[in-house]
Scaffold this motif. Structure first.
Motif, PDB file in Angstrom:
ATOM      1  N   TRP A  18      12.882  -4.111  -8.807  1.00  0.00           N
ATOM      2  CA  TRP A  18      13.269  -3.890  -7.619  1.00  0.00           C
ATOM      3  C   TRP A  18      14.169  -4.997  -7.022  1.00  0.00           C
ATOM      4  CZ3 TRP A  18      11.887   0.859  -7.292  1.00  0.00           C
ATOM      5  CH2 TRP A  18      10.947   1.330  -8.207  1.00  0.00           C
ATOM      6  N   SER A  19      15.072  -5.675  -7.623  1.00  0.00           N
ATOM      7  CA  SER A  19      15.979  -6.516  -7.227  1.00  0.00           C
ATOM      8  C   SER A  19      15.184  -7.563  -6.442  1.00  0.00           C
ATOM      9  CB  SER A  19      17.157  -5.676  -6.397  1.00  0.00           C
ATOM     10  OG  SER A  19      17.940  -6.828  -6.020  1.00  0.00           O
ATOM     11  N   ASP A  20      15.500  -7.916  -5.166  1.00  0.00           N
ATOM     12  CA  ASP A  20      14.959  -9.276  -4.459  1.00  0.00           C
ATOM     13  C   ASP A  20      14.550  -8.591  -3.089  1.00  0.00           C
ATOM     14  OD1 ASP A  20      15.588 -11.087  -6.258  1.00  0.00           O
ATOM     15  OD2 ASP A  20      17.877 -11.723  -5.291  1.00  0.00           O
ATOM     16  N   GLN A  21      13.970  -7.552  -3.199  1.00  0.00           N
ATOM     17  CA  GLN A  21      13.181  -6.955  -2.204  1.00  0.00           C
ATOM     18  C   GLN A  21      12.117  -7.848  -1.770  1.00  0.00           C
ATOM     19  OE1 GLN A  21      11.107  -3.215  -2.912  1.00  0.00           O
ATOM     20  NE2 GLN A  21      13.434  -2.158  -3.019  1.00  0.00           N
ATOM     21  N   ASP A  22      11.388  -8.539  -2.594  1.00  0.00           N
ATOM     22  CA  ASP A  22      10.370  -9.878  -2.383  1.00  0.00           C
ATOM     23  C   ASP A  22      11.055 -11.239  -1.690  1.00  0.00           C
ATOM     24  OD1 ASP A  22      11.724 -10.452  -4.685  1.00  0.00           O
ATOM     25  OD2 ASP A  22      10.095 -10.877  -5.767  1.00  0.00           O
ATOM     26  N   GLY A  23      12.463 -11.216  -1.829  1.00  0.00           N
ATOM     27  CA  GLY A  23      13.007 -12.629  -1.392  1.00  0.00           C
ATOM     28  C   GLY A  23      13.403 -13.281  -2.394  1.00  0.00           C
ATOM     29  N   GLY A  24      13.005 -12.902  -3.788  1.00  0.00           N
ATOM     30  CA  GLY A  24      13.325 -13.842  -4.836  1.00  0.00           C
ATOM     31  C   GLY A  24      12.115 -14.148  -5.619  1.00  0.00           C
ATOM     32  N   ALA A  25      12.333 -14.307  -6.918  1.00  0.00           N
ATOM     33  CA  ALA A  25      11.375 -14.737  -7.830  1.00  0.00           C
ATOM     34  C   ALA A  25      10.477 -15.752  -7.278  1.00  0.00           C
ATOM     35  CB  ALA A  25      11.729 -14.896  -9.238  1.00  0.00           C
ATOM     36  N   GLY A  26       9.064 -15.609  -7.538  1.00  0.00           N
ATOM     37  CA  GLY A  26       8.007 -16.752  -7.144  1.00  0.00           C
ATOM     38  C   GLY A  26       7.610 -16.577  -5.676  1.00  0.00           C
ATOM     39  N   ARG A  27       8.316 -15.654  -4.793  1.00  0.00           N
ATOM     40  CA  ARG A  27       7.872 -15.509  -3.289  1.00  0.00           C
ATOM     41  C   ARG A  27       6.711 -14.414  -3.305  1.00  0.00           C
ATOM     42  NH1 ARG A  27      11.193 -19.534  -1.069  1.00  0.00           N
ATOM     43  NH2 ARG A  27      12.978 -19.287  -1.552  1.00  0.00           N
ATOM     44  N   GLU A  28       6.006 -14.946  -2.223  1.00  0.00           N
ATOM     45  CA  GLU A  28       4.613 -14.249  -2.108  1.00  0.00           C
ATOM     46  C   GLU A  28       4.602 -13.107  -0.919  1.00  0.00           C
ATOM     47  OE1 GLU A  28       1.043 -17.139  -3.276  1.00  0.00           O
ATOM     48  OE2 GLU A  28       1.702 -17.080  -1.385  1.00  0.00           O
ATOM     49  N   GLY A  29       3.824 -12.096  -1.132  1.00  0.00           N
ATOM     50  CA  GLY A  29       3.678 -11.147  -0.406  1.00  0.00           C
ATOM     51  C   GLY A  29       2.103 -11.057  -0.397  1.00  0.00           C
ATOM     52  N   THR A  30       1.685 -10.030   0.878  1.00  0.00           N
ATOM     53  CA  THR A  30       0.408  -9.589   0.983  1.00  0.00           C
ATOM     54  C   THR A  30       0.175  -8.283   0.826  1.00  0.00           C
ATOM     55  OG1 THR A  30       0.189 -11.615   2.556  1.00  0.00           O
ATOM     56  CG2 THR A  30      -1.525  -9.763   2.655  1.00  0.00           C
ATOM     57  N   VAL A  31      -0.850  -7.765   0.039  1.00  0.00           N
ATOM     58  CA  VAL A  31      -1.208  -6.441   0.263  1.00  0.00           C
ATOM     59  C   VAL A  31      -1.837  -5.945   1.372  1.00  0.00           C
ATOM     60  CG1 VAL A  31      -2.613  -4.534  -0.943  1.00  0.00           C
ATOM     61  CG2 VAL A  31      -1.464  -6.592  -2.396  1.00  0.00           C
ATOM     62  N   VAL A  32      -1.103  -4.734   1.820  1.00  0.00           N
ATOM     63  CA  VAL A  32      -1.698  -4.215   3.069  1.00  0.00           C
ATOM     64  C   VAL A  32      -2.237  -2.888   2.677  1.00  0.00           C
ATOM     65  CG1 VAL A  32      -0.225  -5.528   4.691  1.00  0.00           C
ATOM     66  CG2 VAL A  32       0.610  -3.433   3.967  1.00  0.00           C
ATOM     67  N   ASP A  33      -2.226  -2.187   1.825  1.00  0.00           N
ATOM     68  CA  ASP A  33      -2.726  -0.964   1.539  1.00  0.00           C
ATOM     69  C   ASP A  33      -2.591  -0.620   0.161  1.00  0.00           C
ATOM     70  OD1 ASP A  33      -4.084   1.363   2.023  1.00  0.00           O
ATOM     71  OD2 ASP A  33      -2.167   2.382   2.583  1.00  0.00           O
ATOM     72  N   LEU A  37      10.267  -7.419   4.482  1.00  0.00           N
ATOM     73  CA  LEU A  37      10.221  -5.968   4.106  1.00  0.00           C
ATOM     74  C   LEU A  37       8.750  -5.461   3.785  1.00  0.00           C
ATOM     75  CD1 LEU A  37      13.327  -5.642   1.795  1.00  0.00           C
ATOM     76  CD2 LEU A  37      12.965  -4.831   4.090  1.00  0.00           C
ATOM     77  N   LYS A  38       8.390  -4.155   3.864  1.00  0.00           N
ATOM     78  CA  LYS A  38       7.512  -3.861   3.537  1.00  0.00           C
ATOM     79  C   LYS A  38       7.542  -2.399   2.686  1.00  0.00           C
ATOM     80  CE  LYS A  38       4.244  -3.489   6.873  1.00  0.00           C
ATOM     81  NZ  LYS A  38       3.270  -2.901   7.887  1.00  0.00           N
ATOM     82  N   ARG A  39       7.014  -2.683   1.395  1.00  0.00           N
ATOM     83  CA  ARG A  39       7.235  -1.627   0.400  1.00  0.00           C
ATOM     84  C   ARG A  39       6.214  -1.270  -0.608  1.00  0.00           C
ATOM     85  NH1 ARG A  39      11.136  -1.202   3.291  1.00  0.00           N
ATOM     86  NH2 ARG A  39      13.516  -1.582   2.627  1.00  0.00           N
ATOM     87  N   LYS A  40       6.310   0.114  -1.256  1.00  0.00           N
ATOM     88  CA  LYS A  40       5.308   0.369  -2.155  1.00  0.00           C
ATOM     89  C   LYS A  40       5.617  -0.100  -3.600  1.00  0.00           C
ATOM     90  CE  LYS A  40       3.791   4.495  -0.065  1.00  0.00           C
ATOM     91  NZ  LYS A  40       3.694   5.987  -0.122  1.00  0.00           N
ATOM     92  N   TYR A  41       4.749  -0.397  -4.586  1.00  0.00           N
ATOM     93  CA  TYR A  41       4.813  -0.993  -5.895  1.00  0.00           C
ATOM     94  C   TYR A  41       3.914  -0.572  -6.636  1.00  0.00           C
ATOM     95  CZ  TYR A  41       8.076  -4.245  -3.285  1.00  0.00           C
ATOM     96  OH  TYR A  41       9.054  -4.494  -2.450  1.00  0.00           O
ATOM     97  N   ARG A  42       4.214  -0.218  -7.836  1.00  0.00           N
ATOM     98  CA  ARG A  42       3.231   0.304  -8.905  1.00  0.00           C
ATOM     99  C   ARG A  42       1.915  -0.378  -9.332  1.00  0.00           C
ATOM    100  NH1 ARG A  42       8.124   1.694 -13.069  1.00  0.00           N
ATOM    101  NH2 ARG A  42       8.370  -0.261 -12.461  1.00  0.00           N
TER     102      ARG A  42
END
Length: 258
Positions: free
Chosen positions: A169-184, A206-211
């Motif tokens: 998903w390219s850099d939707q996360d802001g780049g490799a190693g960047r953290e996010g929080t599961v909201v659902d 960004l807020k996105r769905k991932y497998r």
């Protein structure tokens, strides 16, 4: 899609691999299956699991040598659904994953999340139905009041995650190693349930769905696991041989609970 890929698992009765899963009660996802070299009867099988914490992948026995390293905590991400049954706990009109039927009450069924949350009387016995193709195959388990339980941990709401092995998903996360929080944690349309995680990325906002098991793919790995309630390990089916049958396991019931 192989019916077994995507199944969510925890360590089983023959586990002997230390804490490479993260610890007792930590979840992983079946991403591939295989056969032990030299197996003649096709029943000595193994499964590759990616663990939520750290994202490591290892191979485990699911019938090889009569050993079972894994239990199935949730088959819903693999697309297992009982479309003709309604959950008496949450009211869902279909039950994804295993079905838990009360032995004492007429037509009282629970989905796995409701069963593990102790909906209905914990003194009542239940039978577990694993497959909609074999509704008459049921396994009776002892009442929850007399059963031990452990906390479930992994990619649940509140977990901190980074991109994993199947990321595309390219850099939707802001780049490799960047953290996010599961909201659902939810399903992917009508194809599977509890198979994707919604993540809010700290860097990109960004807020996105991932497998998270959908079609056997896992886009994420956890840096900090979250609690996902508790589970009754001895009530869970074993992950059995190809094509990842959920083994019917019987229990010696020493108590009669009403």
């Amino acid at each position: 899609m192989d019916v077994g890929t995507g199944i969510r698992v925890v360590r089983g009765p023959d586990w002997g691999r230390g804490n490479e899963d993260g610890g007792e009660g930590y979840l992983g996802t079946v991403v591939a299956g295989g056969r032990v070299d030299g197996a003649e009867d096709g029943r000595h099988d193994v499964a590759t699991v990616q663990w939520d914490v750290g994202g490591e992948r290892h191979v485990y026995r699911c019938g090889a040598g009569g050993k079972y390293d894994l239990r199935v905590i949730d088959s819903a991400p693999a697309g297992v659904v009982h479309s003709h049954l309604e959950c008496s706990g949450c009211g869902s009109q279909t039950i994804a994953g295993c079905v838990w039927r009360c032995v004492h009450c007429l037509r009282y069924y629970l989905c796995t999340p409701c069963y593990m949350k102790d909906r209905h009387s914990v003194w009542h016995h239940f039978t577990r139905m694993d497959s909609p193709e074999n509704p008459r195959q049921r396994t009776r388990v002892r009442c929850r009041y007399l059963s031990g339980r452990v906390g479930a941990r992994g990619v649940f709401v509140g977990a901190r995650v980074v991109r994993g092995r199947d990321w595309r998903w390219s850099d939707q996360d802001g780049g490799a190693g960047r953290e996010g929080t599961v909201v659902d944690v939810c399903g992917w349309q009508s194809e599977s349930s509890r198979s994707v995680a919604v993540v809010e990325w700290r860097e990109s906002a960004l807020k996105r769905k991932y497998r998270l098991g959908h079609k056997g793919k896992v886009d994420l790995q956890s840096t900090v696991a979250a609690e996902g309630g508790h589970c009754y390990l001895d009530h869970l089916p074993l992950l059995d041989n190809s094509p990842f049958r959920i083994r019917i396991q019987t229990f010696n019931l020493l108590y009669l609970c009403w």
